[in-house]
Design a protein around this motif. Structure first.
Motif, PDB file in Angstrom:
ATOM      1  N   THR A 161       0.822  -1.212   0.000  1.00 15.86           N
ATOM      2  CA  THR A 161       0.000   0.000   0.000  1.00 15.86           C
ATOM      3  C   THR A 161       0.854   1.260   0.000  1.00 15.86           C
ATOM      4  O   THR A 161       0.460   2.280  -0.575  1.00 15.86           O
ATOM      5  N   SER A 162       2.020   1.208   0.619  1.00 16.88           N
ATOM      6  CA  SER A 162       2.920   2.365   0.619  1.00 16.88           C
ATOM      7  C   SER A 162       3.411   2.667  -0.795  1.00 16.88           C
ATOM      8  O   SER A 162       3.431   3.829  -1.231  1.00 16.88           O
ATOM      9  N   VAL A 163       3.808   1.628  -1.527  1.00 14.46           N
ATOM     10  CA  VAL A 163       4.302   1.819  -2.893  1.00 14.46           C
ATOM     11  C   VAL A 163       3.175   2.290  -3.809  1.00 14.46           C
ATOM     12  O   VAL A 163       3.357   3.177  -4.644  1.00 14.46           O
ATOM     13  N   VAL A 164       1.977   1.721  -3.631  1.00  9.31           N
ATOM     14  CA  VAL A 164       0.827   2.138  -4.434  1.00  9.31           C
ATOM     15  C   VAL A 164       0.478   3.596  -4.150  1.00  9.31           C
ATOM     16  O   VAL A 164       0.309   4.410  -5.058  1.00  9.31           O
ATOM     17  N   GLY A 165       0.365   3.929  -2.867  1.00  9.73           N
ATOM     18  CA  GLY A 165      -0.054   5.279  -2.479  1.00  9.73           C
ATOM     19  C   GLY A 165       0.933   6.356  -2.863  1.00  9.73           C
ATOM     20  O   GLY A 165       0.549   7.437  -3.322  1.00  9.73           O
ATOM     21  N   TYR A 166       2.226   6.065  -2.728  1.00 10.37           N
ATOM     22  CA  TYR A 166       3.249   7.077  -2.986  1.00 10.37           C
ATOM     23  C   TYR A 166       3.416   7.336  -4.479  1.00 10.37           C
ATOM     24  O   TYR A 166       3.633   8.471  -4.905  1.00 10.37           O
ATOM     25  N   ASN A 167       3.312   6.278  -5.289  1.00 12.07           N
ATOM     26  CA  ASN A 167       3.602   6.404  -6.719  1.00 12.07           C
ATOM     27  C   ASN A 167       2.361   6.540  -7.591  1.00 12.07           C
ATOM     28  O   ASN A 167       2.491   6.694  -8.811  1.00 12.07           O
ATOM     29  N   GLY A 168       1.175   6.445  -7.005  1.00 13.52           N
ATOM     30  CA  GLY A 168      -0.034   6.536  -7.799  1.00 13.52           C
ATOM     31  C   GLY A 168      -0.246   5.341  -8.702  1.00 13.52           C
ATOM     32  O   GLY A 168      -0.875   5.446  -9.761  1.00 13.52           O
ATOM     33  N   LEU A 169       0.282   4.193  -8.307  1.00 12.80           N
ATOM     34  CA  LEU A 169       0.127   2.978  -9.094  1.00 12.80           C
ATOM     35  C   LEU A 169      -1.151   2.250  -8.695  1.00 12.80           C
ATOM     36  O   LEU A 169      -1.749   2.542  -7.663  1.00 12.80           O
ATOM     37  N   THR A 170      -1.544   1.280  -9.497  1.00 10.18           N
ATOM     38  CA  THR A 170      -2.677   0.427  -9.142  1.00 10.18           C
ATOM     39  C   THR A 170      -2.130  -0.878  -8.580  1.00 10.18           C
ATOM     40  O   THR A 170      -0.946  -1.220  -8.747  1.00 10.18           O
ATOM     41  N   TYR A 171      -2.998  -1.656  -7.943  1.00 10.02           N
ATOM     42  CA  TYR A 171      -2.562  -2.943  -7.420  1.00 10.02           C
ATOM     43  C   TYR A 171      -2.248  -3.908  -8.557  1.00 10.02           C
ATOM     44  O   TYR A 171      -1.417  -4.810  -8.387  1.00 10.02           O
ATOM     45  N   SER A 172      -2.870  -3.734  -9.698  1.00 10.62           N
ATOM     46  CA  SER A 172      -2.529  -4.537 -10.871  1.00 10.62           C
ATOM     47  C   SER A 172      -1.097  -4.251 -11.304  1.00 10.62           C
ATOM     48  O   SER A 172      -0.364  -5.153 -11.734  1.00 10.62           O
ATOM     49  N   ASP A 173      -0.694  -2.975 -11.211  1.00 13.26           N
ATOM     50  CA  ASP A 173       0.694  -2.611 -11.524  1.00 13.26           C
ATOM     51  C   ASP A 173       1.665  -3.345 -10.596  1.00 13.26           C
ATOM     52  O   ASP A 173       2.676  -3.905 -11.025  1.00 13.26           O
ATOM     53  N   ILE A 174       1.345  -3.317  -9.305  1.00 12.28           N
ATOM     54  CA  ILE A 174       2.223  -3.922  -8.307  1.00 12.28           C
ATOM     55  C   ILE A 174       2.338  -5.426  -8.514  1.00 12.28           C
ATOM     56  O   ILE A 174       3.401  -6.012  -8.284  1.00 12.28           O
ATOM     57  N   ASN A 175       1.261  -6.065  -8.948  1.00 14.74           N
ATOM     58  CA  ASN A 175       1.292  -7.508  -9.176  1.00 14.74           C
ATOM     59  C   ASN A 175       2.362  -7.913 -10.176  1.00 14.74           C
ATOM     60  O   ASN A 175       2.872  -9.044 -10.129  1.00 14.74           O
ATOM     61  N   GLU A 176       2.718  -7.012 -11.082  1.00 10.68           N
ATOM     62  CA  GLU A 176       3.719  -7.319 -12.110  1.00 10.68           C
ATOM     63  C   GLU A 176       5.136  -6.967 -11.664  1.00 10.68           C
ATOM     64  O   GLU A 176       6.097  -7.241 -12.390  1.00 10.68           O
ATOM     65  N   PHE A 177       5.278  -6.345 -10.503  1.00  7.53           N
ATOM     66  CA  PHE A 177       6.605  -6.088  -9.946  1.00  7.53           C
ATOM     67  C   PHE A 177       7.224  -7.420  -9.521  1.00  7.53           C
ATOM     68  O   PHE A 177       6.531  -8.355  -9.126  1.00  7.53           O
ATOM     69  N   SER A 178       8.547  -7.509  -9.579  1.00  8.15           N
ATOM     70  CA  SER A 178       9.212  -8.622  -8.897  1.00  8.15           C
ATOM     71  C   SER A 178       9.251  -8.275  -7.411  1.00  8.15           C
ATOM     72  O   SER A 178       9.121  -7.098  -7.025  1.00  8.15           O
ATOM     73  N   LEU A 179       9.426  -9.277  -6.572  1.00  7.98           N
ATOM     74  CA  LEU A 179       9.550  -9.008  -5.133  1.00  7.98           C
ATOM     75  C   LEU A 179      10.737  -8.085  -4.875  1.00  7.98           C
ATOM     76  O   LEU A 179      10.673  -7.197  -4.021  1.00  7.98           O
ATOM     77  N   TYR A 180      11.808  -8.287  -5.631  1.00  9.82           N
ATOM     78  CA  TYR A 180      13.003  -7.451  -5.474  1.00  9.82           C
ATOM     79  C   TYR A 180      12.680  -5.994  -5.792  1.00  9.82           C
ATOM     80  O   TYR A 180      13.065  -5.078  -5.046  1.00  9.82           O
ATOM     81  N   GLN A 181      11.965  -5.752  -6.885  1.00  5.42           N
ATOM     82  CA  GLN A 181      11.589  -4.381  -7.256  1.00  5.42           C
ATOM     83  C   GLN A 181      10.672  -3.754  -6.205  1.00  5.42           C
ATOM     84  O   GLN A 181      10.801  -2.573  -5.884  1.00  5.42           O
TER      85      GLN A 181
END
Length: 238
Positions: free
Chosen positions: A156-176
């Motif tokens: 939620t921190s990465v989503v909220g700070y960057n204005g991304l969606t949770y679908s965006d985050i799903n495609e991140f690697s754990l490392y990213q």
């Protein structure tokens, strides 16, 4: 790409002698959470856990064999542990027979590679029960002193700070995901310390917002003699 940690942030598969090793994505994490935890266990962890199950002495013979085995033999020989390695390695290398390529000679490399690519860090465990008990007490104290951070808090921190969606985050690697979260934390720390530096009479050290982030830095659960002396303002041996 070559196995260079500097480029892990790009999320590209790593070339290895036994095939391309891919990064686990956030959307895959729930299905591979348990295998990751098991792969992250050291021999001392495993011995400790089985020792707890051996209160009645029924596993004495097994415990002798376990203590005389190396990590490769444990990973390949204990069914529950072998199953975790198999499931995770098949996913990351996209090869049903991948563990046939893992030998005693290259096992440590591939285990550490998989752990590093997926933000796993070996937890310190000491074979001496008294020392380990002290480490556990220190961990509990640190846990009570700090804020509890869960996976959902990071997402939620990465989503909220960057204005991304949770679908965006799903495609991140754990490392990213983890690198991005800690970079955000560094940004916020930089902003806060810069603000305080403008109003404080004391000189405040300001770390750069682009400061290198080490996800694998070892935590300290004890202090050195010099650190102790500095903390109390004297020398114990005097």
């Amino acid at each position: 790409m070559m196995d260079m940690k500097e480029f892990y942030i790009l999320g590209l598969p790593v070339d290895t002698p036994i095939g391309h090793c891919t990064f686990l994505k956030v959307k895959d994490y729930p299905d591979y959470f348990m295998p990751l935890q098991i792969v992250g266990l050291t021999k001392n962890h495993i011995v400790s856990k089985y020792s707890e199950l051996n209160k009645d002495g029924s596993l004495d013979e097994f415990m002798v064999e376990l203590r005389n085995s190396d990590m490769f033999e444990i990973a390949m020989g204990i069914p529950e542990i072998h199953e975790a390695y198999l499931k995770l390695f098949i996913k990351l290398f996209n090869d049903e027979n991948i563990l046939l390529e893992v030998t005693k000679e290259n096992f440590d490399y591939y285990r550490k590679l998989v752990m590093t690519m997926n933000c796993l860090k070996e937890e310190v465990i000491n074979p001496n029960p008294e020392i380990q008990a002290a480490i556990e007490r220190s961990r509990r104290v640190k846990s009570q002193e700090g804020e509890k951070l869960e996976f959902s808090d990071i997402v939620t921190s990465v989503v909220g700070y960057n204005g991304l969606t949770y679908s965006d985050i799903n495609e991140f690697s754990l490392y990213q995901l983890y690198m991005t979260y800690y970079r955000i934390a560094q940004f916020k720390n930089y902003d806060t310390t810069t603000l305080f530096a403008t109003v404080s009479a004391d000189k405040i050290k300001i770390d750069s917002w682009s400061k290198h982030i080490n996800l694998y830095e070892d935590e300290k659960y004890a202090i050195t003699q010099d650190e102790f002396n500095n903390a109390i303002g004297t020398t114990v041996n005097d």
